[in-house]
Scaffold this motif. Structure first.
Motif, PDB file in Angstrom:
ATOM      1  N   ASN A   1       0.818  -1.209   0.000  1.00 23.91           N
ATOM      2  CA  ASN A   1       0.000   0.000   0.000  1.00 23.91           C
ATOM      3  C   ASN A   1       0.855   1.264   0.000  1.00 23.91           C
ATOM      4  O   ASN A   1       0.451   2.296   0.518  1.00 23.91           O
ATOM      5  CB  ASN A   1      -0.941   0.005   1.208  1.00 23.91           C
ATOM      6  CG  ASN A   1      -2.053  -1.015   1.056  1.00 23.91           C
ATOM      7  OD1 ASN A   1      -2.581  -1.201  -0.029  1.00 23.91           O
ATOM      8  ND2 ASN A   1      -2.399  -1.672   2.135  1.00 23.91           N
ATOM      9  N   ASP A   2       2.045   1.200  -0.574  1.00 23.80           N
ATOM     10  CA  ASP A   2       2.929   2.354  -0.619  1.00 23.80           C
ATOM     11  C   ASP A   2       2.347   3.458  -1.486  1.00 23.80           C
ATOM     12  O   ASP A   2       1.679   3.197  -2.492  1.00 23.80           O
ATOM     13  CB  ASP A   2       4.292   1.984  -1.202  1.00 23.80           C
ATOM     14  CG  ASP A   2       5.146   1.178  -0.242  1.00 23.80           C
ATOM     15  OD1 ASP A   2       4.793   1.111   0.947  1.00 23.80           O
ATOM     16  OD2 ASP A   2       6.164   0.628  -0.695  1.00 23.80           O
ATOM     17  N   ILE A   3       2.640   4.697  -1.099  1.00 23.21           N
ATOM     18  CA  ILE A   3       2.336   5.865  -1.917  1.00 23.21           C
ATOM     19  C   ILE A   3       3.668   6.549  -2.177  1.00 23.21           C
ATOM     20  O   ILE A   3       4.345   6.991  -1.243  1.00 23.21           O
ATOM     21  CB  ILE A   3       1.371   6.826  -1.211  1.00 23.21           C
ATOM     22  CG1 ILE A   3       0.053   6.126  -0.884  1.00 23.21           C
ATOM     23  CG2 ILE A   3       1.125   8.061  -2.090  1.00 23.21           C
ATOM     24  CD1 ILE A   3      -0.888   6.968  -0.030  1.00 23.21           C
ATOM     25  N   LEU A   4       4.083   6.605  -3.434  1.00 25.47           N
ATOM     26  CA  LEU A   4       5.335   7.239  -3.819  1.00 25.47           C
ATOM     27  C   LEU A   4       5.030   8.559  -4.505  1.00 25.47           C
ATOM     28  O   LEU A   4       4.135   8.635  -5.353  1.00 25.47           O
ATOM     29  CB  LEU A   4       6.141   6.331  -4.745  1.00 25.47           C
ATOM     30  CG  LEU A   4       6.505   4.952  -4.178  1.00 25.47           C
ATOM     31  CD1 LEU A   4       7.323   4.168  -5.192  1.00 25.47           C
ATOM     32  CD2 LEU A   4       7.249   5.075  -2.869  1.00 25.47           C
ATOM     33  N   VAL A   5       5.788   9.603  -4.146  1.00 27.44           N
ATOM     34  CA  VAL A   5       5.540  10.961  -4.629  1.00 27.44           C
ATOM     35  C   VAL A   5       6.829  11.510  -5.216  1.00 27.44           C
ATOM     36  O   VAL A   5       7.903  11.366  -4.626  1.00 27.44           O
ATOM     37  CB  VAL A   5       5.072  11.877  -3.473  1.00 27.44           C
ATOM     38  CG1 VAL A   5       4.778  13.269  -3.983  1.00 27.44           C
ATOM     39  CG2 VAL A   5       3.865  11.284  -2.763  1.00 27.44           C
ATOM     40  N   SER A   6       6.722  12.161  -6.375  1.00 19.39           N
ATOM     41  CA  SER A   6       7.880  12.798  -6.988  1.00 19.39           C
ATOM     42  C   SER A   6       7.486  14.155  -7.544  1.00 19.39           C
ATOM     43  O   SER A   6       6.336  14.390  -7.888  1.00 19.39           O
ATOM     44  CB  SER A   6       8.426  11.924  -8.120  1.00 19.39           C
ATOM     45  OG  SER A   6       9.572  12.527  -8.682  1.00 19.39           O
ATOM     46  N   GLY A   7       8.469  15.045  -7.623  1.00 20.02           N
ATOM     47  CA  GLY A   7       8.252  16.343  -8.235  1.00 20.02           C
ATOM     48  C   GLY A   7       7.760  17.411  -7.288  1.00 20.02           C
ATOM     49  O   GLY A   7       7.431  18.503  -7.714  1.00 20.02           O
ATOM     50  N   ILE A   8       7.724  17.129  -5.987  1.00 20.69           N
ATOM     51  CA  ILE A   8       7.256  18.135  -5.038  1.00 20.69           C
ATOM     52  C   ILE A   8       8.376  19.104  -4.729  1.00 20.69           C
ATOM     53  O   ILE A   8       9.548  18.763  -4.779  1.00 20.69           O
ATOM     54  CB  ILE A   8       6.723  17.504  -3.729  1.00 20.69           C
ATOM     55  CG1 ILE A   8       7.833  16.732  -3.009  1.00 20.69           C
ATOM     56  CG2 ILE A   8       5.531  16.617  -3.997  1.00 20.69           C
ATOM     57  CD1 ILE A   8       7.468  16.323  -1.625  1.00 20.69           C
ATOM     58  N   GLU A   9       8.002  20.321  -4.423  1.00 19.94           N
ATOM     59  CA  GLU A   9       8.967  21.336  -4.011  1.00 19.94           C
ATOM     60  C   GLU A   9       8.891  21.459  -2.500  1.00 19.94           C
ATOM     61  O   GLU A   9       7.905  21.930  -1.961  1.00 19.94           O
ATOM     62  CB  GLU A   9       8.644  22.676  -4.678  1.00 19.94           C
ATOM     63  CG  GLU A   9       8.721  22.628  -6.188  1.00 19.94           C
ATOM     64  CD  GLU A   9      10.107  22.308  -6.707  1.00 19.94           C
ATOM     65  OE1 GLU A   9      11.105  22.686  -6.061  1.00 19.94           O
ATOM     66  OE2 GLU A   9      10.201  21.659  -7.754  1.00 19.94           O
ATOM     67  N   SER A  10       9.901  20.987  -1.813  1.00 21.15           N
ATOM     68  CA  SER A  10       9.913  21.040  -0.356  1.00 21.15           C
ATOM     69  C   SER A  10      11.347  21.249   0.112  1.00 21.15           C
ATOM     70  O   SER A  10      12.247  20.559  -0.354  1.00 21.15           O
ATOM     71  CB  SER A  10       9.359  19.744   0.227  1.00 21.15           C
ATOM     72  OG  SER A  10       9.541  19.709   1.610  1.00 21.15           O
TER      73      SER A  10
END
Length: 102
Positions: free
Chosen positions: A57-66
């Protein structure tokens, strides 16, 4: 939801989710004989690749500015996984995993 379903004897659902920030073309695409509502663009391709790489149930996120890479969406905690290589890209994309809520 899965915790409640396990207690009820129901099977759990495991899906990987990929989220990528970027420009896309969104709308009804096709000809006047067949039209589909869809999204196309590099961000769509990256999100699809991340979803394929997600386990359980992983949620992978890319492209965020943090600046820190640990806060997203006002209360979601992220861990930096590193720069993951995705098919169709020469270089890796910085990728975070959602690990919980604040």
């Amino acid at each position: 939801l899965n915790l409640g379903w396990v207690k009820s004897g129901m099977p759990v659902i495991e899906i990987g989710i990929g989220i990528a920030e970027g420009d896309v073309i969104l709308g009804n695409i096709g000809s006047h004989e067949q039209v589909n509502y869809t999204a196309v663009g590099d961000a769509v391709n990256v999100a699809s690749r991340l979803a394929g790489m997600a386990k359980g149930n992983d949620i992978l996120v890319s492209g965020i500015e943090s600046e820190t890479g640990t806060d997203f969406g006002g209360g979601i905690k992220l861990d930096l996984l590193g720069s993951l290589r995705v098919r169709g890209r020469d270089s890796g994309v910085p990728t975070y995993q959602v690990v919980g809520y604040r």
